[in-house]
Write a protein that holds these residues in place. Structure first.
Motif, PDB file in Angstrom:
ATOM      1  N   ASP A 372       0.859  -1.185   0.128  1.00 20.57           N
ATOM      2  CA  ASP A 372      -0.036   0.150  -0.019  1.00 20.57           C
ATOM      3  C   ASP A 372       0.858   1.209  -0.005  1.00 20.57           C
ATOM      4  O   ASP A 372       0.828   1.979   1.217  1.00 20.57           O
ATOM      5  N   PHE A 373       1.238   1.811  -1.079  1.00 17.57           N
ATOM      6  CA  PHE A 373       1.981   2.978  -1.213  1.00 17.57           C
ATOM      7  C   PHE A 373       3.098   3.358  -0.247  1.00 17.57           C
ATOM      8  O   PHE A 373       3.176   4.328   0.483  1.00 17.57           O
ATOM      9  N   GLN A 374       3.912   2.195   0.085  1.00 21.51           N
ATOM     10  CA  GLN A 374       4.942   2.333   1.162  1.00 21.51           C
ATOM     11  C   GLN A 374       6.143   3.184   0.705  1.00 21.51           C
ATOM     12  O   GLN A 374       6.269   3.359  -0.455  1.00 21.51           O
ATOM     13  N   VAL A 375       6.999   3.797   1.505  1.00 21.01           N
ATOM     14  CA  VAL A 375       8.185   4.577   1.023  1.00 21.01           C
ATOM     15  C   VAL A 375       9.072   3.727   0.212  1.00 21.01           C
ATOM     16  O   VAL A 375       9.756   4.267  -0.716  1.00 21.01           O
ATOM     17  N   ARG A 376       8.861   2.365   0.413  1.00 20.10           N
ATOM     18  CA  ARG A 376       9.782   1.453  -0.630  1.00 20.10           C
ATOM     19  C   ARG A 376       8.986   0.178  -0.519  1.00 20.10           C
ATOM     20  O   ARG A 376       8.817  -0.315   0.159  1.00 20.10           O
ATOM     21  N   ILE A 526      11.462  -2.274   5.094  1.00 19.52           N
ATOM     22  CA  ILE A 526      10.608  -2.612   6.280  1.00 19.52           C
ATOM     23  C   ILE A 526       9.257  -1.809   6.315  1.00 19.52           C
ATOM     24  O   ILE A 526       8.504  -2.104   6.996  1.00 19.52           O
ATOM     25  N   GLN A 527       8.915  -1.254   5.316  1.00 19.34           N
ATOM     26  CA  GLN A 527       7.852  -0.100   4.940  1.00 19.34           C
ATOM     27  C   GLN A 527       7.966   1.103   5.705  1.00 19.34           C
ATOM     28  O   GLN A 527       8.976   1.213   6.573  1.00 19.34           O
ATOM     29  N   TRP A 597      12.162  -6.414   3.310  1.00 25.92           N
ATOM     30  CA  TRP A 597      10.710  -6.848   2.804  1.00 25.92           C
ATOM     31  C   TRP A 597      10.655  -8.206   2.498  1.00 25.92           C
ATOM     32  O   TRP A 597       9.638  -8.988   2.619  1.00 25.92           O
ATOM     33  N   PHE A 598      11.798  -8.870   1.924  1.00 22.37           N
ATOM     34  CA  PHE A 598      11.691 -10.321   1.460  1.00 22.37           C
ATOM     35  C   PHE A 598      12.484 -11.005   2.753  1.00 22.37           C
ATOM     36  O   PHE A 598      12.332 -12.468   2.645  1.00 22.37           O
ATOM     37  N   HIS A 599      13.227 -10.756   3.561  1.00 19.64           N
ATOM     38  CA  HIS A 599      13.659 -11.464   4.598  1.00 19.64           C
ATOM     39  C   HIS A 599      13.726 -11.319   6.076  1.00 19.64           C
ATOM     40  O   HIS A 599      13.731 -10.209   6.240  1.00 19.64           O
ATOM     41  N   HIS A 600      13.687 -12.331   6.770  1.00 17.54           N
ATOM     42  CA  HIS A 600      13.509 -12.150   8.401  1.00 17.54           C
ATOM     43  C   HIS A 600      15.160 -12.482   8.838  1.00 17.54           C
ATOM     44  O   HIS A 600      15.508 -13.717   8.699  1.00 17.54           O
ATOM     45  N   VAL A 601      15.666 -11.260   9.329  1.00 21.01           N
ATOM     46  CA  VAL A 601      17.174 -11.603   9.342  1.00 21.01           C
ATOM     47  C   VAL A 601      17.534 -10.972  10.903  1.00 21.01           C
ATOM     48  O   VAL A 601      16.657 -10.347  11.526  1.00 21.01           O
ATOM     49  N   PRO A 602      18.745 -11.401  11.566  1.00 24.59           N
ATOM     50  CA  PRO A 602      19.115 -10.911  12.844  1.00 24.59           C
ATOM     51  C   PRO A 602      19.446  -9.295  12.641  1.00 24.59           C
ATOM     52  O   PRO A 602      19.753  -8.946  11.532  1.00 24.59           O
ATOM     53  N   TYR A 603      19.332  -8.316  13.574  1.00 22.54           N
ATOM     54  CA  TYR A 603      19.615  -7.059  13.573  1.00 22.54           C
ATOM     55  C   TYR A 603      21.216  -6.889  13.204  1.00 22.54           C
ATOM     56  O   TYR A 603      21.668  -5.905  12.830  1.00 22.54           O
TER      57      TYR A 603
END
Ligand code: GCU
Length: 688
Positions: A372-376, A526-527, A597-603
Motif C-alpha cells: 500500500d503505497f509505502q516509502v519503498r 521494512i515499510q 521486505w523479503f527476509h527475516h534476519v538478525p539485527y
C-alpha cells in the motif's frame, strides 16, 4: 491570485526582458485555429495560447480560423492532423502520431501545433507554452506521443463528510471536495475547469471524481445530472469523466433485494443506469470498481468471481465504448501467528487464475507495490501474472504514507524504481512501464492512475511544493522514461520563475527528499513505519504488528523482517518470474533496500554495504534527518526571490519537516535500540 497557487504551473508570468531579448521581433503575430469544435480542446488550445503568450511575452496576438493562413509567415497554426492535411496539404516531414499525440514545429518564424486529435493539439499548445514560459525560444521539431492511452486522475472525494456538509476527501490534504457537498454535486463548480486545465496541461485525459469507497447515492438521478455538469466543464480540456461504483448499488439505492452480478434484475439495473449515464454524458470514460476489499461489497458475497463482477459492468458499458477499471487492491485480514500468511500475496492469489476471463474492455488497476503505497516496495508481482489482461499502475500523488504534504517528498524517483523495474517475464526484458503501456503483452488498453486528491485549498493539494508530484505524474504517464530532475526543473521554472537560485534550491531539495524521508522513516524495505491503524502519519513502528492488516515487520528482540522466501517463508518471492524470484529468494542477491521486505534476519545481519541492519537504521535516520535540517536554510537563502506569501508558506512547512524529522529519527532509533538492546556504534541513540 497568481501567487496563491491556483494557477499552479500555468501562471504565465511575464518573462524578464533579458530572457526575451532579440526574440520578440521575430515572434508570430497571430494564432490560426482550424476547424475547432464548439467548446472542445482546440478552442481551449487557442484561448490558452492567446492568454499564455499575452502573459509570458506581453503580446496580444490576433486569433482567427482562416484556412488561407496555413502557411503564412509569423503564424501559429493549431489544428488536428486530419484538418491540416485536407486544408493545408501534407505535413512534412511525415509524422507518426498516436492517439492524443502531437507535432510541434517552431522552426523558422511560424509555429505548427498539430494534434492527432483535438486533445493532442491542446497538449502541443501547452508544451509550446511551457517552452516559452521557461524562456526557451530554441527551434524544435518533433512528434510526441503518450506512452499509454489511459492517463487518469483518481479523486477519493466523498459526497459529504461524516459530520459536515462539505465533501471530504479520503487521504486528501487540500481541503474540501471541489465536486460535492451535502450529498450532492455542488452548485458552484468553478474550480472544475481550472482543475481540467491543470490535468490537460500535463497530458491527463480522464478523471474519476469520487472515492473508491463509493457512495451509491452518486447514481441517483439528481446526482447524475450533476455528473453531467461536471463532465461539461471538463470536456473543453479533453478530460473525460468516470465514476467509482458501489457494487451493492442496486440494493442500496433501494430498488432490488440483491446485487448478485449474475441476477437478471441486477444486470438490467446496471444496463439501464449505464444507458442513462451515456444519455447525459456521451463521452463518459468508464467505471472504477473497488470490490470485496476493506469492507466494500463485491461479487464474492454471492460466490461469484471477481471477473464475473467486473464483466457485469463491462457488458453494460461496452455498447457505449467505455471501460471498466477494476482494482486489484483486494485482500483479507490475516493472522500474524501464521508465518506463511502474507497480504503481499493477495493480489496474485485473487487475480492470477482469472487471467483470460475478463472482457476486453476491463483494465486491472494495480497499486505500484504489493501492499500500500509505502516509502519503498518492490513492484507488484501481479504486473507479471496476467499476460492476457490489460493492466494499469496506480500511483499515489497525495502523500498518504509519505508525510501528507507536511513533508517535502518528491515522488518520481520512487515511481521510477517501479516503472523501470524489469520483471524478466519468460527471461525477457519486460519493464513495468512497458507492461502498463500494453507493449509487453500486446494490449491496446493500459496506463496510469494517479490518486491526486486536490481540494478547495488555494494550493490545490495542500502545499505549494507538493504540486510538483501532480505535474510529474502527468509527465511520467506521458513518458515514463523522462528524467525526474528535468521534470522538477521545468515545474520550478513555470511555478516560481527563472531565477537560477530558486531553481537550484528547489531541485536540490526535491531530489534529496525521498531518500531523506526513507532515511528517517522505514529503511531496507521494512515499510514506512508510520501509524498504520488510524492516521498513516508520524512514527509508530509498534502499530505495524499484532493486528490483522498484514503490514507486519515481525520485529522481536533478535530479528526483523518478513520472510517472503519460497523455501521458508510466505512464498511471495515465488510470485515473480523466475529470474526475479531467484534474486529475491536469497539474501545475497536481494538489494539492501528491499532486504527486510523479503527476509527475516538478525539485527546483526551484514548488508552488502558492510553495515549491520541495526547500524544502518541508526545511520540512515541520522543522515535522513540531517538532510532535511538543511532545507529551511536553503529556502531562506531565496528570500526576496519568491513572493512573500509562498515564501512564508513553504518556509513554515520546511521548518516543521525539519523538526518532525527529529521526532521520527529519535522515535524509530530508540524503538529499535530498546527492542534489540544493540547500541549505536556512534553512541548517538540513548535514553533521554
Ligand atoms: C489505503 C487507504 C485507504 C483507501 C485504500 C484503497 O488503504 O488508506 O484510505 O481506501 O488504500 O486504496 O482502496
Amino acid at each position: 491570485y497568481a501567487e496563491s497557487g491556483i494557477d499552479a504551473w500555468l501562471r504565465y508570468a511575464r518573462l524578464p526582458a533579458s530572457a526575451t531579448k532579440g526574440h520578440l521581433n521575430y515572434f508570430p503575430n497571430r494564432i490560426v485555429v482550424l476547424n475547432a469544435s464548439k467548446n472542445g480542446p482546440l478552442a481551449s488550445a487557442s484561448s490558452e495560447l492567446h492568454k499564455g503568450i499575452k502573459g509570458i511575452l506581453g503580446l496580444d496576438l490576433d486569433v482567427s480560423s482562416s484556412v488561407k493562413s496555413c502557411s503564412a509567415q509569423k503564424t501559429i497554426v493549431v489544428s488536428t492532423l486530419e484538418t491540416y492535411k485536407s486544408s493545408c496539404g501534407k505535413l512534412s516531414p511525415k509524422v507518426n502520431l498516436k492517439e492524443d499525440g502531437y507535432w510541434l514545429n517552431t522552426k523558422g518564424n511560424s509555429v505548427q501545433i498539430i494534434g492527432q486529435n483535438e486533445r493532442g493539439a491542446l497538449y502541443g499548445a501547452f508544451q509550446y507554452l511551457s517552452l516559452l514560459g521557461q524562456g526557451d525560444f530554441s527551434d524544435v521539431e518533433y512528434a510526441s506521443n503518450p506512452s499509454a492511452p489511459v492517463r487518469w486522475a483518481n479523486q477519493w472525494d466523498n459526497l459529504n463528510a461524516a459530520n459536515a456538509a462539505h465533501g471530504s476527501i479520503e487521504r486528501g490534504y487540500g481541503g474540501a471536495s471541489i465536486f460535492f457537498e451535502n450529498g450532492l454535486i455542488k452548485e458552484d463548480l468553478s474550480r472544475v475547469p481550472l482543475y481540467g486545465r491543470l490535468l490537460a496541461s500535463v497530458g491527463l485525459n480522464g478523471i474519476v471524481i469520487n472515492n473508491v469507497n463509493a457512495d451509491a447515492n452518486l447514481l441517483n438521478e439528481t446526482n447524475l445530472q450533476g455528473v453531467k455538469r461536471i463532465a461539461d466543464l471538463f470536456r473543453p480540456w479533453g478530460v473525460n469523466v468516470g465514476i467509482s461504483l458501489n457494487f451493492a448499488s442496486p440494493q442500496v439505492l433501494g430498488d432490488l433485494t440483491t446485487f448478485d452480478p449474475l441476477d437478471s434484475t441486477v444486470i438490467k439495473w446496471w444496463t439501464d443506469k449505464t444507458d442513462r449515464i451515456y444519455q447525459l454524458v456521451p463521452d463518459f470514460a468508464g467505471y472504477l470498481v473497488k470490490a470485496n476489499s476493506e469492507g466494500q461489497p463485491g461479487p464474492l458475497t454471492y460466490n461469484r468471481t471477481l471477473s464475473e463482477g467486473a464483466n457485469l459492468f463491462a457488458k453494460a458499458i461496452e455498447p457505449h465504448g467505455g471501460i471498466v477499471v477494476f482494482r486489484a487492491f483486494v485482500y483479507d485480514q490475516l493472522n500474524e501467528t501464521d508465518w506463511k500468511a502474507d497480504r503481499a500475496n493477495a493480489a496474485v492469489q485473487y487475480f492470477k487464475d482469472l487471467d483470460g476471463q475478463f472482457d476486453d474492455n476491463v483494465l486491472i488497476q494495480i497499486k505500484f507495490g504489493p501492499i500500500d503505497f509505502q516509502v519503498r516496495e518492490p513492484a507488484s508481482p501481479l504486473f507479471a501474472n496476467m499476460p492476457k489482461t490489460p493492466v494499469s499502475i496506480e500511483l499515489e500523488v497525495t502523500q498518504e504514507y509519505l508525510g501528507q504534504q507536511c513533508h517535502l517528498v518528491y515522488l518520481p524517483p520512487l515511481w521510477q524504481t517501479i516503472l523501470g523495474f524489469d520483471m524478466r517475464y519468460n527471461h525477457r526484458q519486460s519493464y513495468v512501464r512497458d507492461i502498463v503501456s500494453g507493449e509487453v503483452f500486446n494490449h491496446k488498453l493500459g496506463g496510469y492512475a494517479g490518486v491526486v486528491n486536490v481540494g478547495m485549498d488555494d494550493t490545490w493539494i495542500g502545499s505549494h511544493l507538493a504540486m510538483s508530484n501532480f505535474f510529474a505524474f502527468g509527465r511520467l504517464a506521458w513518458n515514463p522514461q523522462a528524467d525526474s530532475q528535468d521534470i522538477v526543473e521545468e515545474w520550478t521554472r513555470l511555478t516560481f520563475g527563472l531565477s537560477r537560485d530558486v531553481v537550484a534550491a528547489i531541485v536540490d531539495m526535491s531530489m534529496k527528499s525521498w531518500s531523506a524521508y526513507e532515511g528517517y522513516s522505514g529503511n531496507l524495505g521494512i515499510q514506512t513505519l508510520t501509524d498504520i491503524l488510524y492516521t498513516h502519519y508520524g512514527a509508530n513502528p509498534a502499530s505495524q504488528d499484532n493486528n490483522g492488516w498484514g503490514q507486519w515487520t515481525r520485529a522481536d528482540s533478535k530479528t526483523i523482517g518478513m520472510d517472503r522466501t519460497v523455501s521458508n517463508g510466505t512464498g511471495n518471492a515465488g510470485q515473480y518470474p523466475k529470474d526475479v524470484a531467484n534474486m529475491f529468494e536469497h539474501t545475497q542477491t536481494t538489494p539492501d533496500d528491499l532486504l527486510l521486505w523479503f527476509h527475516h534476519v538478525p539485527y546483526t545481519f551484514k548488508l552488502h554495504s558492510g553495515k549491520t541492519v541495526i547500524q544502518h537504521f541508526y545511520d540512515a535516520h541520522y543522515t535522513g534527518a540531517a538532510t532535511v535540517q538543511k532545507f529551511p536554510a536553503t529556502w531562506k537563502s531565496l528570500k526576496g526571490q519568491v513572493d512573500a506569501e509562498r515564501y512564508a508558506d513553504v518556509l513554515y512547512r520546511l521548518q516543521y519537516q525539519a523538526g518532525h524529522s527529529l521526532v521520527w529519527r529519535d522515535g524509530i532509533s530508540e524503538f529499535y535500540r530498546n527492542l534489540s538492546s544493540i547500541p549505536d556504534k556512534l553512541n548517538r541513540v540513548r535514553n533521554h
